[in-house]
Design an enzyme around this catalytic site. Structure first.
Site, PDB file in Angstrom:
ATOM      1  N   ARG A   7      -8.310   2.970 -14.161  1.00 37.91           N
ATOM      2  CA  ARG A   7      -8.177   3.696 -13.005  1.00 37.91           C
ATOM      3  C   ARG A   7      -8.818   4.870 -12.537  1.00 37.91           C
ATOM      4  NH1 ARG A   7      -3.690   4.749 -10.967  1.00 37.91           N
ATOM      5  NH2 ARG A   7      -4.083   4.354  -8.637  1.00 37.91           N
ATOM      6  N   CYS A  17     -16.821   3.629 -25.509  1.00 37.11           N
ATOM      7  CA  CYS A  17     -18.286   3.803 -25.503  1.00 37.11           C
ATOM      8  C   CYS A  17     -18.626   4.373 -24.079  1.00 37.11           C
ATOM      9  CB  CYS A  17     -18.825   3.091 -26.234  1.00 37.11           C
ATOM     10  SG  CYS A  17     -18.496   2.654 -28.020  1.00 37.11           S
ATOM     11  N   GLU A  18     -17.827   5.256 -23.409  1.00 33.74           N
ATOM     12  CA  GLU A  18     -18.351   5.525 -22.141  1.00 33.74           C
ATOM     13  C   GLU A  18     -17.842   7.061 -21.837  1.00 33.74           C
ATOM     14  OE1 GLU A  18     -19.090   3.623 -19.042  1.00 33.74           O
ATOM     15  OE2 GLU A  18     -19.335   1.472 -20.252  1.00 33.74           O
ATOM     16  N   TYR A  46     -11.408   4.745  -9.720  1.00 34.49           N
ATOM     17  CA  TYR A  46     -10.879   5.769  -8.412  1.00 34.49           C
ATOM     18  C   TYR A  46     -10.603   7.233  -8.509  1.00 34.49           C
ATOM     19  CZ  TYR A  46      -8.698   0.935  -7.958  1.00 34.49           C
ATOM     20  OH  TYR A  46      -8.305  -0.425  -7.797  1.00 34.49           O
ATOM     21  N   GLU A  61       4.545  -6.040   1.450  1.00 33.67           N
ATOM     22  CA  GLU A  61       3.993  -6.667   0.273  1.00 33.67           C
ATOM     23  C   GLU A  61       3.867  -5.753  -0.456  1.00 33.67           C
ATOM     24  OE1 GLU A  61       0.330  -8.686   1.497  1.00 33.67           O
ATOM     25  OE2 GLU A  61       1.427 -10.590   1.873  1.00 33.67           O
ATOM     26  N   GLY A  66       3.291  -3.503  -4.162  1.00 36.74           N
ATOM     27  CA  GLY A  66       3.301  -3.929  -5.523  1.00 36.74           C
ATOM     28  C   GLY A  66       3.375  -2.581  -6.229  1.00 36.74           C
ATOM     29  N   ARG A  67       2.431  -1.719  -6.097  1.00 33.23           N
ATOM     30  CA  ARG A  67       2.337  -0.435  -6.679  1.00 33.23           C
ATOM     31  C   ARG A  67       3.943   0.279  -6.647  1.00 33.23           C
ATOM     32  NH1 ARG A  67      -1.849   2.409  -7.500  1.00 33.23           N
ATOM     33  NH2 ARG A  67      -2.883   1.312  -5.967  1.00 33.23           N
ATOM     34  N   GLY A 106       0.784  -1.077   0.001  1.00 35.15           N
ATOM     35  CA  GLY A 106       0.057  -0.131   0.103  1.00 35.15           C
ATOM     36  C   GLY A 106       0.844   1.163  -0.054  1.00 35.15           C
TER      37      GLY A 106
END
Ligand SMILES: Cc1ncc(COP(=O)(O)O)c(C=O)c1O
Length: 437
Positions: free
Chosen positions: A337, A366-367, A341, A298, A300-301, A256
């Site tokens: 993302r 198409c959004e 978020y 841990e 990741g990012r 995190g």
């Protein structure tokens, strides 16, 4: 129509310098060219097409090594979900990291590169029987259990004693986006500390003949900026260790650690984390008279995000009533993302500087919510055919990509010392048709 015609009165001139802290190590500007791992971005786009996710090997390795240097006493576990790719798993294995996987699929990637089984942890709030069997079959070192059902299921499947960590929800507010706040009470991950389930889970594991409790785990959330959040989590977890009355060898505080996405955003204070968590652990353990467990983290990012740059080709420039839209050939299929978020990014035009004006960079899908970056300054003559580079796209991009609108997912191209090579190839129409039986 160019942005200069659409928006004639704008400021900011000259070629902007590389934004500090956002680009992979060694990224350079050379007469308008952007060099990633020593390879010109224009060459990467021409060779591999766009959109293209470029990944700098040196940055991944340096970040992995950085964690080990700052936390030499800890086990550093790469959260494989951030970038599930064989070559990345090889690099982190090489750098001495362990690996967290959370499905049989991520485990298959690890297994295919011979990732040492004893250094693999299986995570996930849902582990299907196939996930558990795959993990036991490979002999993964540890399973992080997340529900009473899973304790029973794993216990029934495990032949000999399987090493287990119990995932705990410590009730700590990580002060991050709600969608990635996993340490707070009353959500789907882990056993509640406050509600007593965490203690009950520990006791059930201890009593199970096929399971061996080796540790406790918590992951408070993602993009966590404040070290104090981890200190508080560590204190609460030691409180649980003390009330268990059993030896707990390992304490995994999850990942995190925040990374900067925009100019001016700071790095997570990893040195401060190492120091303050060490102090909190030794103080709390002394107070409660329990041995200090071995720390696991841990990330990741924070290992892969800053190593990635996505290249897009501008397809069109057009005006809304209040904004100018720069539409590119990718979008929410390679980067959901912003829609998920509200994540924000910097964007750079490769090859030209000049007067700049704020624009909204949108994708091809198409959004209406398919927006990659809002209010980013680009040269006023931005036009179709231009190449854009978006930094900090190494984590949860390839991993979260979809083929919405039957658009093939982009390749992941590794760069190092002036050499580029495909790590994951572009998804083709044949790939898409093959599954549709
Ligand atoms: C259990 C666990 N550990 C580690 C991580 C990695 O988080 P980050 O990529 O923010 O470091 C995650 C992310 O979801 C996670 O669920």
């Amino acid at each position: 129509m160019t942005l200069a015609e659409l928006l004639p009165s704008v400021g900011m001139t000259g070629e902007p310098a590389l934004e500090a802290g956002l680009w992979p190590l060694g990224t350079r500007l050379d007469r308008g060219e952007l060099l990633l791992g020593g390879v010109p971005a224009t060459e990467l786009a021409a060779r591999f097409g766009t959109p293209c996710q470029v990944l700098d090997e040196g940055t991944v390795r340096a970040r992995a090594r950085g964690f080990r240097e700052v936390l030499p006493e800890a086990e550093v576990v790469f959260a494989g979900k951030a970038l599930p790719c064989r070559e990345v798993y090889r690099w982190v294995a090489d750098e001495g990291l362990s690996l967290d996987v959370c499905s049989a699929g991520e485990l298959a990637i690890a297994r295919s590169v011979g990732f040492p089984a004893e250094r693999v942890l299986l995570h996930g709030n849902v582990k299907t029987p196939e996930d558990l069997k795959a993990a036991l079959g490979y002999g993964v070192g540890r399973v992080v259990v997340d529900s009473f059902d899973e304790i029973e299921q794993l216990g029934a499947l495990a032949g000999g004693p399987q090493d287990v960590l119990v995932r705990v929800t410590p009730g700590v507010d990580p002060r991050t986006h709600r969608a990635v706040a996993t340490g707070v009470e009353d959500q789907k991950f882990g056993f509640s500390l406050a509600g007593g389930d965490a203690l009950e889970a520990v006791l059930r594991v201890v009593e199970h003949p096929s399971l061996r409790l080796v540790g406790l785990h918590c992951h408070v959330g993602s993009q966590v900026r404040h070290v104090a959040v981890y200190e508080e989590a560590a204190r609460r977890m030691v409180g649980l260790i003390a009330s268990c009355g059993v030896r707990v060898e390992q304490l995994d505080l999850g990942g995190g650690f925040a990374v900067p996405y925009l100019p001016g955003e700071g790095e997570f204070d990893l040195g401060g984390f190492a120091h303050r968590v060490r102090v909190a652990l030794s103080h709390e353990c002394a107070l409660r008279r329990v041995p200090v467990p071995r720390l696991l983290v841990e990330p990741g990012r924070s290992v892969v995000a800053g190593a990635g740059v996505t290249l897009y080709r501008v397809a069109a420039v057009k005006r809304g009533t209040t904004r100018v839209f720069v539409a590119v050939d990718g979008g929410m299929s390679d980067n959901p993302r912003p829609a998920l978020y509200g994540a924000r990014y910097a964007v750079r035009l490769v090859g030209r500087g000049g007067r700049r004006a704020p624009v909204t960079v949108v994708g091809r899908h198409c959004e209406a919510g398919d927006v990659l970056a809002e209010n980013v300054p680009l040269p006023v003559d931005v036009r179709a055919g231009d190449l854009l580079a978006v930094p900090v796209t190494g984590a949860y991009h390839h991993a979260l990509a979809s083929n919405y609108n039957a658009v093939g997912r982009p390749p992941v191209v590794g760069v190092r010392d002036g050499v580029a090579r495909v790590l994951v190839r572009r998804e083709t129409e044949e790939d898409l048709l093959r599954r549709d039986v």
